[in-house]
Every structure is written in C-alpha cells, then in structure tokens.
Design a protein around this motif. Structure first.
Motif, mmCIF file in Angstrom:
data_model
loop_
_atom_site.group_PDB
_atom_site.id
_atom_site.type_symbol
_atom_site.label_atom_id
_atom_site.label_comp_id
_atom_site.label_asym_id
_atom_site.label_seq_id
_atom_site.Cartn_x
_atom_site.Cartn_y
_atom_site.Cartn_z
ATOM 1 N N ARG A 168 0.838 -1.192 0.000
ATOM 2 C CA ARG A 168 0.000 0.000 0.000
ATOM 3 C C ARG A 168 0.873 1.241 0.000
ATOM 4 N NH1 ARG A 168 -2.668 0.012 5.112
ATOM 5 N NH2 ARG A 168 -3.904 -1.693 4.247
ATOM 6 N N PHE A 169 0.538 2.179 -0.865
ATOM 7 C CA PHE A 169 1.219 3.463 -0.934
ATOM 8 C C PHE A 169 0.305 4.519 -0.328
ATOM 9 C CE2 PHE A 169 2.393 7.455 -3.043
ATOM 10 C CZ PHE A 169 3.754 7.480 -2.767
ATOM 11 N N SER A 170 0.827 5.264 0.655
ATOM 12 C CA SER A 170 0.036 6.272 1.355
ATOM 13 C C SER A 170 0.769 7.606 1.344
ATOM 14 C CB SER A 170 -0.227 5.851 2.807
ATOM 15 O OG SER A 170 -0.786 4.558 2.877
ATOM 16 N N ALA A 171 0.007 8.690 1.325
ATOM 17 C CA ALA A 171 0.570 10.040 1.371
ATOM 18 C C ALA A 171 -0.271 10.887 2.309
ATOM 19 C CB ALA A 171 0.608 10.666 -0.025
ATOM 20 N N GLY A 172 0.398 11.786 3.036
ATOM 21 C CA GLY A 172 -0.331 12.626 3.980
ATOM 22 C C GLY A 172 0.395 13.925 4.249
ATOM 23 N N ALA A 173 -0.248 14.786 5.036
ATOM 24 C CA ALA A 173 0.335 16.081 5.374
ATOM 25 C C ALA A 173 -0.339 16.607 6.635
ATOM 26 C CB ALA A 173 0.169 17.079 4.227
ATOM 27 N N GLU A 174 0.311 17.574 7.276
ATOM 28 C CA GLU A 174 -0.274 18.249 8.428
ATOM 29 C C GLU A 174 0.067 19.731 8.364
ATOM 30 O OE1 GLU A 174 1.170 17.000 12.216
ATOM 31 O OE2 GLU A 174 3.277 17.303 11.711
ATOM 32 N N LEU A 175 -0.830 20.528 8.904
ATOM 33 C CA LEU A 175 -0.661 21.974 8.937
ATOM 34 C C LEU A 175 -1.157 22.459 10.289
ATOM 35 C CD1 LEU A 175 -0.109 24.726 7.497
ATOM 36 C CD2 LEU A 175 -2.505 24.664 6.752
ATOM 37 N N TYR A 176 -0.344 23.280 10.979
ATOM 38 C CA TYR A 176 -0.738 23.773 12.288
ATOM 39 C C TYR A 176 -0.272 25.209 12.467
ATOM 40 C CZ TYR A 176 4.054 22.249 13.242
ATOM 41 O OH TYR A 176 5.414 22.053 13.173
ATOM 42 N N TYR A 177 -0.958 25.933 13.382
ATOM 43 C CA TYR A 177 -0.642 27.337 13.618
ATOM 44 C C TYR A 177 -0.923 27.668 15.075
ATOM 45 C CZ TYR A 177 -0.738 32.432 13.313
ATOM 46 O OH TYR A 177 -0.496 33.764 13.518
ATOM 47 N N GLY A 178 0.040 28.346 15.726
ATOM 48 C CA GLY A 178 -0.118 28.784 17.104
ATOM 49 C C GLY A 178 -0.466 30.248 17.155
ATOM 50 N N ALA A 179 -1.670 30.564 17.652
ATOM 51 C CA ALA A 179 -2.133 31.951 17.647
ATOM 52 C C ALA A 179 -1.348 32.826 18.615
ATOM 53 C CB ALA A 179 -3.624 31.997 17.986
ATOM 54 N N MET A 180 -0.873 32.283 19.726
ATOM 55 C CA MET A 180 -0.196 33.091 20.733
ATOM 56 C C MET A 180 1.239 33.442 20.334
ATOM 57 S SD MET A 180 -1.643 31.468 24.291
ATOM 58 C CE MET A 180 -0.897 32.823 25.222
ATOM 59 N N ASN A 181 1.951 32.505 19.748
ATOM 60 C CA ASN A 181 3.329 32.806 19.343
ATOM 61 C C ASN A 181 3.442 33.191 17.872
ATOM 62 O OD1 ASN A 181 2.905 30.358 18.099
ATOM 63 N ND2 ASN A 181 4.306 29.218 19.426
ATOM 64 N N LYS A 182 2.302 33.277 17.186
ATOM 65 C CA LYS A 182 2.257 33.720 15.791
ATOM 66 C C LYS A 182 3.209 32.921 14.900
ATOM 67 C CE LYS A 182 -0.498 37.226 16.687
ATOM 68 N NZ LYS A 182 -0.597 37.072 18.150
ATOM 69 N N SER A 183 3.224 31.624 15.072
ATOM 70 C CA SER A 183 4.075 30.765 14.259
ATOM 71 C C SER A 183 3.316 29.506 13.878
ATOM 72 C CB SER A 183 5.365 30.402 15.000
ATOM 73 O OG SER A 183 5.082 29.610 16.124
ATOM 74 N N GLY A 184 3.712 28.910 12.776
ATOM 75 C CA GLY A 184 3.048 27.706 12.295
ATOM 76 C C GLY A 184 4.040 26.719 11.732
ATOM 77 N N GLY A 185 3.523 25.672 11.191
ATOM 78 C CA GLY A 185 4.373 24.646 10.622
ATOM 79 C C GLY A 185 3.597 23.781 9.654
ATOM 80 N N VAL A 186 4.338 23.067 8.837
ATOM 81 C CA VAL A 186 3.738 22.177 7.854
ATOM 82 C C VAL A 186 4.701 21.027 7.595
ATOM 83 C CG1 VAL A 186 4.682 23.481 5.902
ATOM 84 C CG2 VAL A 186 2.681 22.019 5.557
ATOM 85 N N SER A 187 4.174 19.865 7.350
ATOM 86 C CA SER A 187 4.999 18.719 6.994
ATOM 87 C C SER A 187 4.193 17.810 6.085
ATOM 88 C CB SER A 187 5.464 17.947 8.236
ATOM 89 O OG SER A 187 4.380 17.281 8.852
ATOM 90 N N THR A 188 4.888 17.016 5.320
ATOM 91 C CA THR A 188 4.243 16.070 4.418
ATOM 92 C C THR A 188 5.073 14.802 4.371
ATOM 93 O OG1 THR A 188 3.372 15.735 2.171
ATOM 94 C CG2 THR A 188 5.437 16.948 2.386
ATOM 95 N N GLY A 189 4.445 13.704 4.022
ATOM 96 C CA GLY A 189 5.171 12.443 4.015
ATOM 97 C C GLY A 189 4.479 11.395 3.164
ATOM 98 N N VAL A 190 5.242 10.378 2.771
ATOM 99 C CA VAL A 190 4.726 9.252 2.002
ATOM 100 C C VAL A 190 5.242 7.965 2.639
ATOM 101 C CG1 VAL A 190 4.513 10.524 -0.170
ATOM 102 C CG2 VAL A 190 6.660 9.366 0.387
#
Length: 380
Positions: free
Chosen positions: A223-245
């Motif tokens: 099985r081949f799978s792909a995904g991602a995540e996205l997040y943001y912190g309102a208090m420190n005004k910073s976010g992040g993103v990652s992706t993977g297979v």
C-alpha cells in the motif's frame, strides 16, 4: 513495552473497530518503534489489574531520586474481553516493534450501531475514561475517548501540573477514518495551537467490493500512502507544515515484509527517510537518515530487534477444559511463543541504546542501558 493502561486502551480501540495505523501521526510508527525506544531509568514497579471487563487499575512505584509513583484508573463502557494475566499476554501485543499493516477494513454500516427497543432507539456510544495521579507532586493527567459513529471519534487529553505554563494544558482531537482516507482536527490550549492533518491511501477503496488480492500480479504487493499536516499557534504567531509518504507490504505479499517512508518539513528544511525490513520471523532491521538542506547537517541511525522464541508447554488438561476439543487444544498449545526481544540502536554520533524485554513467570520486565559520546568540551 506498553504499559498496562496503554495495553487496555489499545484493546478498547480494537474492540470498537478503530484502526490505529490509518493516520498521519502513525506514518513512521515502525521506525520509531525500532529506533526511538526508551531505556529504563532507575527501578520502577507496576502492579495492574483488569478487575472487571469494564474497570482497570494500575499502581506505579519508582526510585529515580526521591521515591515517586502514580495511581491510575480506567473505565470502558465497552466490555474488554482481552487477556489481562501477565503470564498469558502475548509479548507481541505489548512490545512495540515492526508493524505489519493489515488490509483496510470496510467501516461498519451506521445501522449496525443502532439498538431499538419498543420503537425507541436506546443505543449509546462507547466511551473510555482514564485518569492518573502522580505522587508526591500531585500532577494529574486524564483521557476521554468517545466513539461518535463507525467512522468518527473524539479524543480529549489533559494535564494539570503546577510546573507547566498556565498550570496545565488540554488537547482535543476530532478524528474521522473511512478507510480510504483519514482526517484529524486538533486544538491545544498550549499556545492556542490549531491544526489539521490527513492521510490518503492509494489503491482499492475498502468501501467498495474489490477483487481479492493477487500478489503474483506485481512484484511488491503493498500500500502506498501520502499525507500532510498543517498547524498554527495563535499566541506565538508561528506555524508549521509537513508532508510524508509511505510504502509498506501487506499480509498477501509473498516476499520479505518491508516499510519505507519519506517525510519533509519544508519550512525547517528537514528531510527524513526510513527503511525497515522484517528479515526473518525473529529479526527486523531499520535505518533512518535525516538531512537539513539549509545547514547541510545529517544524522544516521541504525537499529534492530531480535526475538527469542521457545516452544509452548503443553497443558492438555487445562486447554481441554477451556476448549473442550482435543484438536483445538493441540492447536493452541503447539508451535512457538515469544519469550523476549532484544532491541539495539547505534547513532552516527556514537550513541548506543540496548533494551531487553521479556517475561519471567508472572513478571513482565524491561531493562537496558544507553550511552552518549563525551566531547572534549564536556570533559573540561
């Protein structure tokens, strides 16, 4: 090794037909199990019991510095008919190791969860409650899991500790899994963090009728799978993103089981690749290579797990009483069982970790050392 409460929580999810492996957070679970295992510190004793099918308790006592411990209680509205005696628990169920992913399961039909009596719907959704108090510092952690439907559940975990910012934190997760894909929405009171992540599985859709797998039709049946995540912190005004297979072989694969992953964090410039292979019934090997495209720093970690197996002792009288059939009893007591597992890892910087997990009669144990290289600056 899984703690008793983690083991019971896993049994709850399995009994309620929730796939723990079909999420983005578990994309690299195999590599983490083989390379990031914790080594024990000091001496720690756990005494646990599944007193009823719905209630479990656990007591923990440690000797790291001042004597510390914890009290844990768990309630499940769903009766958990799982093995709770340490002498009968299969070590493969409590030791985190190479994960054989199974074929995707078709979600239950909504009507199967309905219970009617006298023209009224009386069914209730399964709930799990867990609480733990740490002594002597009086910190508390809790967990609430509720199944909303065959494809949805919510999970709320919290920690209350005076040493944490604002005295504690709460993490809420809404999870949806239809087999073909899964999504998660999360919110944490720590930095007011909000995020979303998802995983998509290529290939047949378990919600549809598909022909049986034909491993001979292709070299690697998996099985081949792909995904991602996205997040943001309102208090420190910073976010992040990652992706993977991820690519992993499935049970119908006739060759050597293997799992390969690639994860990328474009904002930080981090790239990580893992390769794990089940080289035999008792041996698994894994490697992970990390690289940063901005600093050109890299890291390589290799590890393995080696299982020790022994033949089951035939207890015909007991099995005959329980099973009531000679052939069935012989099938349950025959063959081999896991007696222990040795895990080892070696880092590029010279760090070493060893862990032995096994059982002595009624006692499950884990022990092992870890060592980090000492630099000239640390010596001075």
């Amino acid at each position: 090794m899984l703690g008793f409460m983690e083991y019971v929580q896993s049994a709850f999810l399995e009994a309620s037909h929730w796939n723990q492996d079909n999420s983005y957070s578990s994309l690299t679970a195999t590599a983490r199990n083989l390379l990031d295992f914790p080594t024990p510190r000091g001496l720690r004793l756990n005494v646990s019991s599944l007193s009823t099918l719905n209630l479990a308790t656990s007591y923990n006592l440690g000797s790291i510095g001042p004597v510390d411990g914890s009290l844990s209680y768990l309630y499940s509205s769903l009766p958990l008919k799982t093995t709770s005696k340490s002498s009968k628990i299969d070590l493969c169920d409590v030791v985190r190791g190479y994960r054989h992913l199974q074929e995707l399961r078709r979600p239950d039909e909504q009507w199967r969860w309905e219970v009617w009596r006298g023209g009224r719907r009386i069914d209730q959704r399964d709930v799990l409650l867990y609480g733990r108090m740490f002594l002597p510092r009086s910190a508390i952690e809790g967990l609430y899991v509720r199944r909303l439907s065959p494809t949805q559940q919510i999970r709320v975990s919290c920690v209350s500790d005076a040493r944490l910012k604002n005295g504690g934190t709460v993490l809420a997760l809404y999870q949806r899994d239809v087999g073909k894909y899964s999504t998660e929405l999360l919110y944490s009171t720590d930095e007011a963090l909000a995020g979303v992540r998802g995983l998509y599985n290529f290939g047949p859709d378990p919600r549809k009728d598909n022909p049986p797998p034909n491993p001979s039709a292709e070299r690697f049946y998996g099985r081949f799978s792909a995904g991602a995540e996205l997040y943001y912190g309102a208090m420190n005004k910073s976010g992040g993103v990652s992706t993977g297979v991820r690519f992993t072989t499935l049970p119908a694969h006739s060759g050597i089981p293997l799992t390969m992953t690639l994860t990328i964090n474009p904002l930080m410039g981090n790239l990580s690749t893992t390769y794990a292979v089940k080289a035999g019934d008792s041996l698994a090997l894994c490697s992970r290579f990390d690289f940063n495209v901005y600093s050109y720093e890299s890291d390589l970690v290799i590890g393995c797990e080696l299982w020790r197996r022994r033949r089951r002792m035939a207890r015909m009288a007991t099995e005959l009483d329980r099973v009531g059939d000679t052939e069935a009893a012989q099938g349950r007591v025959g063959g081999e069982e896991a007696a222990g597992v040795l895990k080892a890892r070696l880092g590029q910087n010279g760090s070493i970790g060893l862990l032995w997990e096994g059982r002595i009669k009624e006692l499950l144990f884990c022990l092992g050392p870890s060592a980090m290289p000492v630099t000239l600056e640390e010596r001075s």
